[in-house]
Motif scaffolding. Structure first.
Motif, mmCIF file in Angstrom:
data_model
loop_
_atom_site.group_PDB
_atom_site.id
_atom_site.type_symbol
_atom_site.label_atom_id
_atom_site.label_comp_id
_atom_site.label_asym_id
_atom_site.label_seq_id
_atom_site.Cartn_x
_atom_site.Cartn_y
_atom_site.Cartn_z
ATOM 1 N N GLY A 143 45.789 50.790 48.443
ATOM 2 C CA GLY A 143 44.834 50.506 49.512
ATOM 3 C C GLY A 143 44.739 51.652 50.493
ATOM 4 N N ALA A 146 42.846 54.592 48.961
ATOM 5 C CA ALA A 146 41.407 54.357 48.926
ATOM 6 C C ALA A 146 40.736 54.710 50.248
ATOM 7 C CB ALA A 146 41.116 52.906 48.549
ATOM 8 N N THR A 147 41.489 54.710 51.348
ATOM 9 C CA THR A 147 40.899 55.066 52.644
ATOM 10 C C THR A 147 40.882 56.570 52.869
ATOM 11 O OG1 THR A 147 42.965 54.973 53.912
ATOM 12 C CG2 THR A 147 41.729 52.915 53.671
ATOM 13 N N VAL A 170 37.038 53.611 40.505
ATOM 14 C CA VAL A 170 36.978 52.180 40.844
ATOM 15 C C VAL A 170 35.979 51.469 39.925
ATOM 16 C CG1 VAL A 170 36.336 50.508 42.631
ATOM 17 C CG2 VAL A 170 37.759 52.479 43.227
ATOM 18 N N ARG A 174 36.623 45.521 42.086
ATOM 19 C CA ARG A 174 36.514 45.198 43.510
ATOM 20 C C ARG A 174 37.037 46.328 44.382
ATOM 21 N NH1 ARG A 174 40.350 41.106 46.463
ATOM 22 N NH2 ARG A 174 41.603 42.018 44.842
ATOM 23 N N ASP A 175 38.158 46.958 43.973
ATOM 24 C CA ASP A 175 38.767 48.021 44.768
ATOM 25 C C ASP A 175 39.675 48.858 43.869
ATOM 26 O OD1 ASP A 175 41.096 46.435 44.450
ATOM 27 O OD2 ASP A 175 40.927 45.578 46.457
#
Length: 190
Positions: A143, A146-147, A170, A174-175
């Motif tokens: 997570g 991904a940022t 991706v 969804r992520d």
């Protein structure tokens, strides 16, 4: 640019990397999904950085700049053994930034950090990439990756199973976390 061409590594009988080839490009943050500063605990943070700087032909002025950059100036004369996890991570970042490298490689750069330090690391990495520098990170915190990342490389069983821009890796998932588990065949729950 950092180029990895047919890199293979084993740990015991296990393949860690098997014929890996990819590039981390200038101006991009590349995440590699697959810690401590290495300082002698009896040294002060400043002494540790001066020791590294001296071995690389870097002057003490840059040591002070690096301490200031990572927010360790006030704690620079404290022994490393008294540092919190976050302070130790800052010292590691200061060491990595001493030579103001064109390519910055970081392993788990936000592990154990408070929200303020996480934001600082994100900003630093983005600014370096935006200024044409190469940034390569490895992390299991999908997570968080991904940022930060522009590009992602997913390695499973020692082989690359995905390599491309973050949206391409991706795909229809969804992520990044869902993509990772789909790409690796892992379930993600124990």
């Amino acid at each position: 640019m950092l180029t990895f061409d047919r890199v293979s590594r084993r740990r015991g009988s296990r393949d860690i990397l098997s014929d890996i080839t990819f590039a981390a490009l200038p101006g991009r943050v590349t995440g590699l999904m697959l810690d401590g500063s290495g300082a002698h605990r009896a040294r002060t943070g400043r002494a540790h950085l001066r020791w590294i700087a001296r071995s690389a032909g870097i002057g003490n002025v840059r040591v002070e700049e690096a301490l200031d950059l990572v927010g360790l100036t006030a704690a620079a004369n404290k022994r490393v053994k008294t540092y919190s996890l976050g302070m130790g991570r800052r010292l590691g970042r200061a060491a990595a930034l001493l030579a103001d490298p064109e390519a910055l490689v970081l392993d788990e750069p936000v592990n154990g950090l408070d929200p303020e330090d996480i934001r600082w690391v994100r900003t630093l990495l983005r600014e370096r990439a935006d200024n044409g520098r190469t940034v390569l990170l490895s992390s299991h915190l999908l997570g968080e990756l991904a940022t930060i990342v522009d590009d992602a490389v997913v390695i499973h069983g020692g082989r690359i199973v995905a390599n491309g821009t973050l949206p391409a890796v991706v795909g229809g998932h969804r992520d990044l976390e869902d993509a990772f588990f789909a790409l690796t065949g892992e379930r993600g729950a124990r």
